[in-house]
Design a protein around this motif. Structure first.
Motif, short mmCIF file in Angstrom:
data_model
loop_
_atom_site.label_atom_id
_atom_site.label_comp_id
_atom_site.label_asym_id
_atom_site.label_seq_id
_atom_site.Cartn_x
_atom_site.Cartn_y
_atom_site.Cartn_z
N LEU A 6 33.19 38.59 40.76
CA LEU A 6 34.33 38.85 40.39
C LEU A 6 35.28 37.64 40.55
CD1 LEU A 6 34.94 42.59 41.20
CD2 LEU A 6 34.51 41.62 38.58
N VAL A 7 35.46 37.37 41.91
CA VAL A 7 36.22 36.14 42.26
C VAL A 7 35.71 34.94 41.64
CG1 VAL A 7 36.75 34.77 44.41
CG2 VAL A 7 36.76 37.12 44.67
N ASP A 8 34.56 34.58 41.35
CA ASP A 8 34.16 33.27 40.83
C ASP A 8 34.72 33.42 39.28
OD1 ASP A 8 32.76 32.96 43.07
OD2 ASP A 8 30.84 32.93 42.17
N SER A 9 34.88 34.69 38.77
CA SER A 9 35.21 34.56 37.14
C SER A 9 36.68 34.35 37.27
CB SER A 9 34.83 35.80 36.77
OG SER A 9 35.02 36.24 35.56
N VAL A 10 37.42 34.89 38.07
CA VAL A 10 38.91 34.86 37.84
C VAL A 10 39.50 33.84 38.86
CG1 VAL A 10 39.03 37.29 36.97
CG2 VAL A 10 39.44 36.72 39.69
N ALA A 11 38.64 32.95 39.43
CA ALA A 11 39.35 32.10 40.68
C ALA A 11 40.38 31.31 40.07
CB ALA A 11 38.36 31.19 41.16
N GLU A 12 40.47 30.81 38.96
CA GLU A 12 41.48 29.63 38.68
C GLU A 12 42.73 30.76 38.32
OE1 GLU A 12 42.05 26.52 34.98
OE2 GLU A 12 40.05 26.83 36.00
N ASP A 13 42.33 31.78 37.54
CA ASP A 13 43.66 32.58 37.45
C ASP A 13 44.09 33.09 38.57
OD1 ASP A 13 43.86 32.40 34.57
OD2 ASP A 13 41.83 33.31 34.46
N LEU A 14 43.67 33.45 39.80
CA LEU A 14 44.13 33.82 40.92
C LEU A 14 45.27 32.84 41.45
CD1 LEU A 14 40.99 34.73 43.08
CD2 LEU A 14 42.61 36.28 42.21
N PHE A 15 45.46 31.68 40.95
CA PHE A 15 46.64 30.96 41.10
C PHE A 15 47.97 31.63 41.04
CE2 PHE A 15 49.53 27.45 39.76
CZ PHE A 15 49.78 26.98 41.12
N ALA A 16 47.90 32.71 39.92
CA ALA A 16 48.96 33.39 39.70
C ALA A 16 49.33 34.78 40.26
CB ALA A 16 49.24 33.81 38.32
N TYR A 17 48.35 35.04 41.21
CA TYR A 17 48.20 36.10 41.91
C TYR A 17 49.11 36.25 43.16
CZ TYR A 17 46.72 40.54 44.08
OH TYR A 17 46.60 41.57 44.81
N VAL A 18 50.23 36.92 43.28
CA VAL A 18 51.06 37.02 44.56
C VAL A 18 51.28 38.44 45.14
CG1 VAL A 18 52.00 34.66 44.07
CG2 VAL A 18 53.14 36.88 43.21
N MET A 19 50.64 39.30 44.55
CA MET A 19 50.89 40.88 45.16
C MET A 19 50.01 41.02 46.46
SD MET A 19 50.31 42.54 41.48
CE MET A 19 50.24 44.05 42.08
N HIS A 20 49.80 42.44 46.81
CA HIS A 20 49.08 42.36 48.25
C HIS A 20 47.85 41.71 48.26
CE1 HIS A 20 52.21 45.31 49.76
NE2 HIS A 20 52.31 45.99 48.35
N GLY A 21 47.72 40.82 49.16
CA GLY A 21 46.44 40.29 49.20
C GLY A 21 46.13 39.48 50.55
N SER A 22 45.20 38.49 50.50
CA SER A 22 44.86 37.84 51.89
C SER A 22 44.54 36.56 51.54
CB SER A 22 43.86 38.70 52.89
OG SER A 22 42.82 38.81 51.75
N MET A 23 44.32 35.57 52.42
CA MET A 23 43.80 34.31 52.26
C MET A 23 42.27 34.48 51.77
SD MET A 23 46.06 32.35 52.19
CE MET A 23 47.77 32.38 52.70
N PRO A 24 41.64 33.62 50.81
CA PRO A 24 40.13 33.85 50.42
C PRO A 24 38.95 33.55 51.47
CG PRO A 24 41.13 31.95 49.59
CD PRO A 24 42.32 32.35 50.70
N GLU A 25 37.89 33.98 51.19
CA GLU A 25 36.79 33.18 51.91
C GLU A 25 36.57 31.92 51.44
OE1 GLU A 25 36.82 36.06 49.92
OE2 GLU A 25 35.96 37.60 51.16
N ASP A 26 35.78 31.15 51.95
CA ASP A 26 35.71 29.59 51.90
C ASP A 26 35.22 29.55 50.42
OD1 ASP A 26 36.81 29.07 54.38
OD2 ASP A 26 34.61 29.15 55.15
N HIS A 27 34.19 30.60 49.96
CA HIS A 27 33.81 30.30 48.50
C HIS A 27 34.62 29.94 47.32
CE1 HIS A 27 33.57 34.54 47.63
NE2 HIS A 27 33.54 33.99 46.63
#
Length: 446
Positions: A6-27
């Protein structure tokens, strides 16, 4: 689909995500391909600034400021001042006699004196002031996120956000910072940045480096954005939200392909309604919403039968309405909804002559039969109770054309979903089927 896929699929669009979350895993960072990000996001500069604020190097710079700011560079200048009856500094007799002769003949109380003045307006300080201004202004713009105390904020800016208060206090009150003039809109120039980058004082070298990296990111430089996102990308900290984002951006891609245009993506934040928009040359546009009921479009999903006179309601319907009224009167600051919650994704197209069409999607990160049954019921409720300006959208048939509701579920191992043309009322799609089946749904709705 697992989290990594899932992360691989939306990685580029995660740039816009600022809701409840955390810093990612290295991959995660390895999957980000930032080409064209500056064209895709309508608030690109604000997103760059927010991620810049989260860089460890920026936080380290602010942490060291109180000690390092005391050693900043100044230069001494001679300032000539004319005054009457008062001598301050060394008298410049030549200027005194000239001034007396030209403006006050015979006035022996007029003197022009030279005084030594400590100036902070050197090139290196202008660079420093610009960087501090960027950080200070971004902290103001990010006030909403700071108040939410998201983990990805407090992890970088210390518990209770004490570092934010120290930064603001230093910028507003520190005698060294306040004496530096505010940079002009075109400053610092390249020459100023070069002087700071080659200065002996480390604070200037760090300021020049960070400011250059910020500028490069703002300009959409691929390497600069890549480096920025490797350190600061925010990912959802729960599987459900990540799955919803995957579905959302599958919609974005499918609508882009159908409409033959590029989407403009907005920052995905709490209480933000519109996430993406795709405009067409014909004057119609498609708008996608996530996690809210699109109140800025006057769309709601109120379940009780407001269209029926109270005298014609059944006892069950009357209890439903009265219960809602009691709750709203008692809990004035909370939103109570009965039976329906909110859709996860709304696809909205505005057609000419004020005619609207909708596609409502419920997302269930599950393969449980019970959960799927709940999802079907909820999707039907969303479509049946969909209102525009408090009026039901679908009146002839409560479920629209039968293509207005979609339920997306996780992949069921070894079991394929029936083709969408053979389904009725609610189209059920597994995650891995979206790419192939979603265009057929959109074709019916758009």
């Amino acid at each position: 689909m697992d989290r990594e896929a899932l992360v691989d699929s939306v990685a580029e669009d995660l740039f816009a995500y600022v809701m409840h979350g955390s810093m990612p895993e290295d991959h995660v960072a390895a999957q980000i391909k930032p080409n064209g990000l500056d064209e895709r996001f309508e608030d690109f500069d604000a997103l760059v600034d927010l991620h810049f604020l989260l860089r460890p190097a920026v936080v380290d710079f602010v942490e060291a400021l109180p000690q390092r700011i005391r050693s900043i560079k100044t230069q001494t200048k001679n300032v000539s001042t004319a005054s009457r009856g008062e001598i301050s500094g060394r008298i410049d007799w030549e200027s005194t006699m000239t001034t007396r002769a030209s403006s006050a003949p015979g006035d022996r109380s007029l003197f022009v004196c030279d005084t030594r003045h400590e100036s902070y307006d050197v090139d290196e300080n202008v660079v420093l002031k610009r960087l501090l201004s960027v950080i200070y202004d971004t902290l103001d713009d990010a006030e909403f996120y700071l108040q939410q105390e998201y983990d990805w904020v407090t992890d970088r800016w210390q518990e209770n956000l004490e570092l934010v208060d120290r930064m603001r206090d230093l910028f507003e009150r520190n005698v060294h910072v306040t004496r530096i003039r505010d940079p002009e809109h075109y400053e610092p120039t390249d020459r100023m940045l070069l002087r700071a980058a080659t200065a002996r004082n480390e604070i200037y070298r760090d300021a020049a480096r960070l400011l250059r990296e910020h500028r490069a990111s703002r300009q959409g430089d691929v390497d600069a954005i890549k480096n920025l996102l490797e350190e600061t990308t925010i990912t959802p900290d729960d599987e459900e939200t990540l799955f919803e984002l995957y579905v959302l951006f599958q919609y974005v891609g499918a609508v882009e392909e159908h409409q033959g245009g590029d989407a403009t993506v907005a920052t995905i934040e709490t209480d933000r309604q519109e996430v993406a928009r795709i405009e067409s040359e014909e004057g119609a546009d498609v708008v996608l919403y996530h996690d809210n009921s699109a109140t800025d479009r006057n769309i709601s999903f109120e379940p009780w039968p407001k269209e029926t006179d109270e005298a014609d309601l059944t006892r069950s319907e009357l209890i439903q309405i009265k219960s809602q009224q009691v709750l709203e009167q008692y809990f004035q600051e909370r939103d109570f909804q009965q039976r329906t919650n909110r859709p996860d994704v709304i696809v909205l197209e505005i057609r000419r002559e004020d005619r609207y069409e909708y596609l409502v999607t419920e997302v269930k990160n599950s393969t449980s039969a019970e959960t799927i049954r709940d999802g079907v019921r909820e999707t039907l409720e969303y479509v049946a109770f969909l209102r525009k300006d408090d009026e039901l959208v679908y009146t002839d048939s409560p479920f629209g054309t039968g293509w207005n509701g979609v339920l997306v579920i996780q992949d069921i191992e070894g079991e394929a979903t029936r083709p969408v043309e053979q389904q009725e009322m609610v189209r059920i799609l597994q995650a891995s089927e979206l790419d192939e089946e979603l265009p057929a749904v959109l074709q019916k709705v758009l």
